[in-house]
Design a protein around this motif. Sequence first.
Motif, PDB file in Angstrom:
ATOM      1  N   GLU A  40      -5.081 -10.934  -9.341  1.00 42.69           N
ATOM      2  CA  GLU A  40      -4.952 -11.723  -8.862  1.00 42.69           C
ATOM      3  C   GLU A  40      -4.357 -11.869  -7.825  1.00 42.69           C
ATOM      4  OE1 GLU A  40      -5.137 -16.680  -9.459  1.00 42.69           O
ATOM      5  OE2 GLU A  40      -6.750 -15.117 -11.227  1.00 42.69           O
ATOM      6  N   THR A  41      -2.819 -11.250  -8.269  1.00 47.52           N
ATOM      7  CA  THR A  41      -1.641 -11.462  -7.179  1.00 47.52           C
ATOM      8  C   THR A  41      -1.890  -9.672  -6.242  1.00 47.52           C
ATOM      9  OG1 THR A  41      -0.618 -11.809  -9.305  1.00 47.52           O
ATOM     10  CG2 THR A  41       0.696 -10.027  -7.492  1.00 47.52           C
ATOM     11  N   LEU A  42      -2.626  -8.826  -6.707  1.00 50.51           N
ATOM     12  CA  LEU A  42      -3.092  -8.062  -5.417  1.00 50.51           C
ATOM     13  C   LEU A  42      -3.942  -8.546  -4.734  1.00 50.51           C
ATOM     14  CD1 LEU A  42      -3.561  -4.697  -7.884  1.00 50.51           C
ATOM     15  CD2 LEU A  42      -2.389  -4.838  -5.942  1.00 50.51           C
ATOM     16  N   ALA A  43      -4.992  -8.931  -4.941  1.00 51.15           N
ATOM     17  CA  ALA A  43      -6.057  -9.265  -4.104  1.00 51.15           C
ATOM     18  C   ALA A  43      -4.742 -10.709  -3.288  1.00 51.15           C
ATOM     19  CB  ALA A  43      -6.865 -10.650  -5.098  1.00 51.15           C
ATOM     20  N   GLN A  44      -4.049 -11.095  -3.431  1.00 47.12           N
ATOM     21  CA  GLN A  44      -3.550 -12.145  -3.202  1.00 47.12           C
ATOM     22  C   GLN A  44      -2.703 -11.210  -1.732  1.00 47.12           C
ATOM     23  OE1 GLN A  44      -1.685 -14.917  -4.992  1.00 47.12           O
ATOM     24  NE2 GLN A  44      -2.701 -16.055  -5.838  1.00 47.12           N
ATOM     25  N   GLU A  45      -1.821 -10.198  -2.422  1.00 49.26           N
ATOM     26  CA  GLU A  45      -1.555  -9.587  -2.037  1.00 49.26           C
ATOM     27  C   GLU A  45      -2.001  -8.736  -0.302  1.00 49.26           C
ATOM     28  OE1 GLU A  45       0.646  -6.536  -3.636  1.00 49.26           O
ATOM     29  OE2 GLU A  45       1.607  -8.096  -4.665  1.00 49.26           O
ATOM     30  N   PHE A  46      -3.372  -8.053  -0.977  1.00 48.02           N
ATOM     31  CA  PHE A  46      -3.871  -8.016   0.450  1.00 48.02           C
ATOM     32  C   PHE A  46      -4.374  -8.902   1.898  1.00 48.02           C
ATOM     33  CE2 PHE A  46      -5.243  -4.585  -2.959  1.00 48.02           C
ATOM     34  CZ  PHE A  46      -4.298  -3.192  -2.593  1.00 48.02           C
ATOM     35  N   THR A  47      -4.832 -10.216   0.774  1.00 49.56           N
ATOM     36  CA  THR A  47      -5.429 -11.267   0.826  1.00 49.56           C
ATOM     37  C   THR A  47      -4.124 -11.406   2.604  1.00 49.56           C
ATOM     38  OG1 THR A  47      -6.901 -12.203  -0.047  1.00 49.56           O
ATOM     39  CG2 THR A  47      -5.644 -13.257   1.600  1.00 49.56           C
ATOM     40  N   LYS A  48      -2.370 -11.253   2.325  1.00 51.87           N
ATOM     41  CA  LYS A  48      -1.627 -11.083   3.332  1.00 51.87           C
ATOM     42  C   LYS A  48      -1.825 -10.046   4.133  1.00 51.87           C
ATOM     43  CE  LYS A  48       1.406 -13.777   0.060  1.00 51.87           C
ATOM     44  NZ  LYS A  48       2.401 -13.449  -1.041  1.00 51.87           N
ATOM     45  N   VAL A  49      -1.776  -8.892   3.916  1.00 52.95           N
ATOM     46  CA  VAL A  49      -2.252  -7.999   4.707  1.00 52.95           C
ATOM     47  C   VAL A  49      -3.213  -8.673   6.112  1.00 52.95           C
ATOM     48  CG1 VAL A  49      -3.047  -5.443   5.480  1.00 52.95           C
ATOM     49  CG2 VAL A  49      -1.326  -6.137   3.484  1.00 52.95           C
ATOM     50  N   THR A  52      -1.641 -11.043   8.271  1.00 49.57           N
ATOM     51  CA  THR A  52      -0.597 -10.834   8.961  1.00 49.57           C
ATOM     52  C   THR A  52      -1.509 -10.148  10.174  1.00 49.57           C
ATOM     53  OG1 THR A  52       1.004 -10.849   7.324  1.00 49.57           O
ATOM     54  CG2 THR A  52       1.622  -9.464   9.335  1.00 49.57           C
ATOM     55  N   GLY A  53      -2.502  -9.146   9.710  1.00 49.77           N
ATOM     56  CA  GLY A  53      -3.140  -8.918  10.802  1.00 49.77           C
ATOM     57  C   GLY A  53      -4.243  -9.147  12.266  1.00 49.77           C
ATOM     58  N   GLY A  54      -4.116 -10.650  11.637  1.00 52.17           N
ATOM     59  CA  GLY A  54      -4.415 -11.851  12.443  1.00 52.17           C
ATOM     60  C   GLY A  54      -5.947 -11.654  12.280  1.00 52.17           C
ATOM     61  N   GLY A  55      -6.237 -11.622  11.064  1.00 55.26           N
ATOM     62  CA  GLY A  55      -7.607 -12.277  10.452  1.00 55.26           C
ATOM     63  C   GLY A  55      -7.473 -13.457   9.169  1.00 55.26           C
ATOM     64  N   ASN A  84     -14.044 -11.540   1.510  1.00 53.27           N
ATOM     65  CA  ASN A  84     -15.800 -11.321   2.621  1.00 53.27           C
ATOM     66  C   ASN A  84     -14.291 -11.655   3.852  1.00 53.27           C
ATOM     67  OD1 ASN A  84     -17.838 -11.464   1.481  1.00 53.27           O
ATOM     68  ND2 ASN A  84     -17.996 -13.882   2.375  1.00 53.27           N
ATOM     69  N   ILE A  85     -14.104 -10.728   4.692  1.00 47.84           N
ATOM     70  CA  ILE A  85     -13.120 -10.214   5.560  1.00 47.84           C
ATOM     71  C   ILE A  85     -13.962 -10.839   6.985  1.00 47.84           C
ATOM     72  CG2 ILE A  85     -11.217  -9.030   6.477  1.00 47.84           C
ATOM     73  CD1 ILE A  85     -11.425  -8.080   3.561  1.00 47.84           C
ATOM     74  N   ASP A  86     -12.297 -11.621   7.544  1.00 44.04           N
ATOM     75  CA  ASP A  86     -12.889 -11.688   9.494  1.00 44.04           C
ATOM     76  C   ASP A  86     -11.672 -11.158   9.865  1.00 44.04           C
ATOM     77  OD1 ASP A  86     -14.016 -12.445  11.608  1.00 44.04           O
ATOM     78  OD2 ASP A  86     -13.883 -14.747  10.722  1.00 44.04           O
ATOM     79  N   ALA A  87     -11.921 -10.071  10.245  1.00 44.45           N
ATOM     80  CA  ALA A  87     -10.340  -9.143  10.837  1.00 44.45           C
ATOM     81  C   ALA A  87     -10.616  -8.325  11.611  1.00 44.45           C
ATOM     82  CB  ALA A  87      -9.201  -8.839   9.580  1.00 44.45           C
ATOM     83  N   PRO A  88     -10.099  -8.318  13.015  1.00 43.95           N
ATOM     84  CA  PRO A  88     -10.091  -7.213  13.654  1.00 43.95           C
ATOM     85  C   PRO A  88      -9.984  -5.799  12.533  1.00 43.95           C
ATOM     86  CG  PRO A  88      -7.774  -7.994  13.680  1.00 43.95           C
ATOM     87  CD  PRO A  88      -8.895  -8.993  13.187  1.00 43.95           C
ATOM     88  N   PHE A  89     -10.450  -4.365  13.295  1.00 40.38           N
ATOM     89  CA  PHE A  89     -10.609  -3.459  12.373  1.00 40.38           C
ATOM     90  C   PHE A  89      -8.907  -2.672  11.563  1.00 40.38           C
ATOM     91  CE2 PHE A  89     -10.227   1.426  13.023  1.00 40.38           C
ATOM     92  CZ  PHE A  89     -10.986   2.037  12.015  1.00 40.38           C
ATOM     93  N   GLU A  90      -8.012  -2.969  13.128  1.00 36.26           N
ATOM     94  CA  GLU A  90      -6.978  -2.576  12.612  1.00 36.26           C
ATOM     95  C   GLU A  90      -6.835  -3.583  11.557  1.00 36.26           C
ATOM     96  OE1 GLU A  90      -7.533  -3.771  15.974  1.00 36.26           O
ATOM     97  OE2 GLU A  90      -7.621  -2.039  16.611  1.00 36.26           O
ATOM     98  N   MET A  95      -5.104  -2.699   5.321  1.00 36.27           N
ATOM     99  CA  MET A  95      -5.153  -2.911   3.939  1.00 36.27           C
ATOM    100  C   MET A  95      -5.826  -2.095   3.425  1.00 36.27           C
ATOM    101  SD  MET A  95      -7.944  -5.994   2.729  1.00 36.27           S
ATOM    102  CE  MET A  95      -9.354  -4.404   2.555  1.00 36.27           C
ATOM    103  N   GLU A  96      -7.588  -1.476   3.774  1.00 40.01           N
ATOM    104  CA  GLU A  96      -7.568  -0.017   3.524  1.00 40.01           C
ATOM    105  C   GLU A  96      -6.647   0.769   2.835  1.00 40.01           C
ATOM    106  OE1 GLU A  96     -10.692   1.310   5.348  1.00 40.01           O
ATOM    107  OE2 GLU A  96     -12.331   0.050   4.559  1.00 40.01           O
ATOM    108  N   ARG A  97      -5.461   1.447   3.507  1.00 46.14           N
ATOM    109  CA  ARG A  97      -4.660   2.576   3.708  1.00 46.14           C
ATOM    110  C   ARG A  97      -3.941   2.071   2.520  1.00 46.14           C
ATOM    111  NH1 ARG A  97       0.833   3.416   4.860  1.00 46.14           N
ATOM    112  NH2 ARG A  97       1.047   1.366   5.751  1.00 46.14           N
ATOM    113  N   LEU A  98      -3.221   0.482   2.532  1.00 48.11           N
ATOM    114  CA  LEU A  98      -1.893   0.016   1.238  1.00 48.11           C
ATOM    115  C   LEU A  98      -3.012  -0.357   0.172  1.00 48.11           C
ATOM    116  CD1 LEU A  98      -0.860  -2.867   2.930  1.00 48.11           C
ATOM    117  CD2 LEU A  98       0.620  -0.979   2.317  1.00 48.11           C
TER     118      LEU A  98
END
Length: 181
Positions: A40-49, A52-55, A84-90, A95-98
Amino acid sequence: PESSGYARLWAEFSQKECMRMSLYENIILVRPDVSAAQVETLAQEFTKVIETGGGSVPKTEHWGLRNLAYRIKKNRKAHYVLMNIDAPFEAVHEMERLMGLNEDVMRVLTIRVDELNEEPSAVMQSKTARDERRVRRDDENDKGRGDKRDDKKTGRRSTCPYSSTSSSPGRNSGRNSGSSR
């Protein structure tokens, strides 16, 4: 002169298309030895990324520890998380890189979709249906147990000939009683 008009329209269209955020479904497979709280913590970290990117991440589902179709990094099970993600490609790319750098993440699948499904996924729907069936079955079993308890309280004997509590006379008569036939 006319071609410049088309070029200008195309440039405006492509800018709008680039500015528009895309919709994605992302599934993460996390090592089985990681606790559910850490997942759950991992999912929250990726959600923050993503944020932060505007999504945004409108829906996150934790599917729990499930069997894999084949071994991945010597593991037969993994924790599944759907986002489910609504975000720009960047933002999605970052997130995928991390995720690739995180050693707890075994696999990642990100798919661009036309629209996000707000309803629970098929996995969660089958999980809730299975849980409902289990609750109904437990309720039926509890009713049956209550009847047996009442029988024990009243002192009634079981009518089953193979029951160990039955002490009816002649229970073993004719069967392995040592008499020859």
